[in-house]
Design a protein around this motif. Sequence first.
Motif, PDB file in Angstrom:
ATOM      1  N   ALA A 146       0.806  -1.219   0.000  1.00  0.00           N
ATOM      2  CA  ALA A 146       0.000   0.000   0.000  1.00  0.00           C
ATOM      3  C   ALA A 146       0.843   1.275   0.000  1.00  0.00           C
ATOM      4  N   HIS A 153      -5.956  -0.434  -2.712  1.00  0.00           N
ATOM      5  CA  HIS A 153      -6.408  -1.541  -1.862  1.00  0.00           C
ATOM      6  C   HIS A 153      -7.015  -2.677  -2.685  1.00  0.00           C
ATOM      7  N   SER A 154      -7.757  -2.346  -3.735  1.00  0.00           N
ATOM      8  CA  SER A 154      -8.387  -3.394  -4.551  1.00  0.00           C
ATOM      9  C   SER A 154      -7.336  -4.274  -5.227  1.00  0.00           C
ATOM     10  N   LEU A 164     -11.431  -7.437   0.193  1.00  0.00           N
ATOM     11  CA  LEU A 164     -11.021  -6.041   0.333  1.00  0.00           C
ATOM     12  C   LEU A 164     -11.091  -5.588   1.789  1.00  0.00           C
ATOM     13  N   GLY A 165     -12.123  -6.003   2.491  1.00  0.00           N
ATOM     14  CA  GLY A 165     -12.269  -5.630   3.902  1.00  0.00           C
ATOM     15  C   GLY A 165     -11.127  -6.145   4.764  1.00  0.00           C
ATOM     16  N   VAL A 167      -8.028  -6.667   3.730  1.00  0.00           N
ATOM     17  CA  VAL A 167      -6.861  -5.837   3.414  1.00  0.00           C
ATOM     18  C   VAL A 167      -6.941  -4.525   4.196  1.00  0.00           C
ATOM     19  N   LYS A 168      -8.110  -3.889   4.168  1.00  0.00           N
ATOM     20  CA  LYS A 168      -8.269  -2.616   4.878  1.00  0.00           C
ATOM     21  C   LYS A 168      -8.081  -2.801   6.387  1.00  0.00           C
ATOM     22  N   SER A 169      -8.598  -3.902   6.931  1.00  0.00           N
ATOM     23  CA  SER A 169      -8.439  -4.168   8.367  1.00  0.00           C
ATOM     24  C   SER A 169      -6.973  -4.372   8.721  1.00  0.00           C
ATOM     25  N   ILE A 171      -4.357  -3.201   7.170  1.00  0.00           N
ATOM     26  CA  ILE A 171      -3.661  -1.913   7.086  1.00  0.00           C
ATOM     27  C   ILE A 171      -3.977  -1.075   8.321  1.00  0.00           C
ATOM     28  N   ARG A 172      -5.249  -0.990   8.677  1.00  0.00           N
ATOM     29  CA  ARG A 172      -5.649  -0.191   9.844  1.00  0.00           C
ATOM     30  C   ARG A 172      -4.996  -0.728  11.116  1.00  0.00           C
TER      31      ARG A 172
END
Length: 190
Positions: A146, A153-154, A164-165, A167-169, A171-172
């Motif tokens: 990232a 993200h996609s 996708l969720g 990946v976002k989790s 990263i967060r």
Amino acid sequence: MSAELEDAFVYDRLIEAVAMRRDRDAFARLFEHFAPRLKAWLMKSGATAVAAEDFAQDAMLTVWRKADLYDPRKARAATWIFTIARNRRLDMLRRDARALPTPEIELAAHEVMRPDDILTIVDDARRVRDALSQLKPDQVEVLRLAFFLENPHSEIAQHLNLPLGTVKSRIRNAMIKLRTILEPSEEASK
């Protein structure tokens, strides 16, 4: 099976060889076959010879970089490669259509960095490397994709075969942990 269909499967396998082994010979065969066809196709769509050659080379470079994203169940090699060329050309046309910003001219020379500023930068880089070493490998990987490779993200989700969720989790959660590691605690600052 017709010769044309057999050729299509050969090109699929060549892309897979590039994806799995970074096979330069396979890529050379793909380039030899598709680059001239891409150039001719782009010229027919209105590009100059020089621009068409640049677009074709750019598209083939994208094939090299993103071969691991190719899925022969979704499209044949030729379709995938020509879609890349079309999309790259559209991106460039959109970019060229935007007004270029007027550069600001600075008459004063840039300040030379002071040694203590350089040491601070080096120290910060070391602290970030140390903090990254304390993260889980899957968190480090999503941060690398990232922030260091600047992938959306996609694309990361597709590359890692994750939702996708997720990946976002990751990263967060990685950023929260990095912040905890890097920010001085309240007790240390007193």
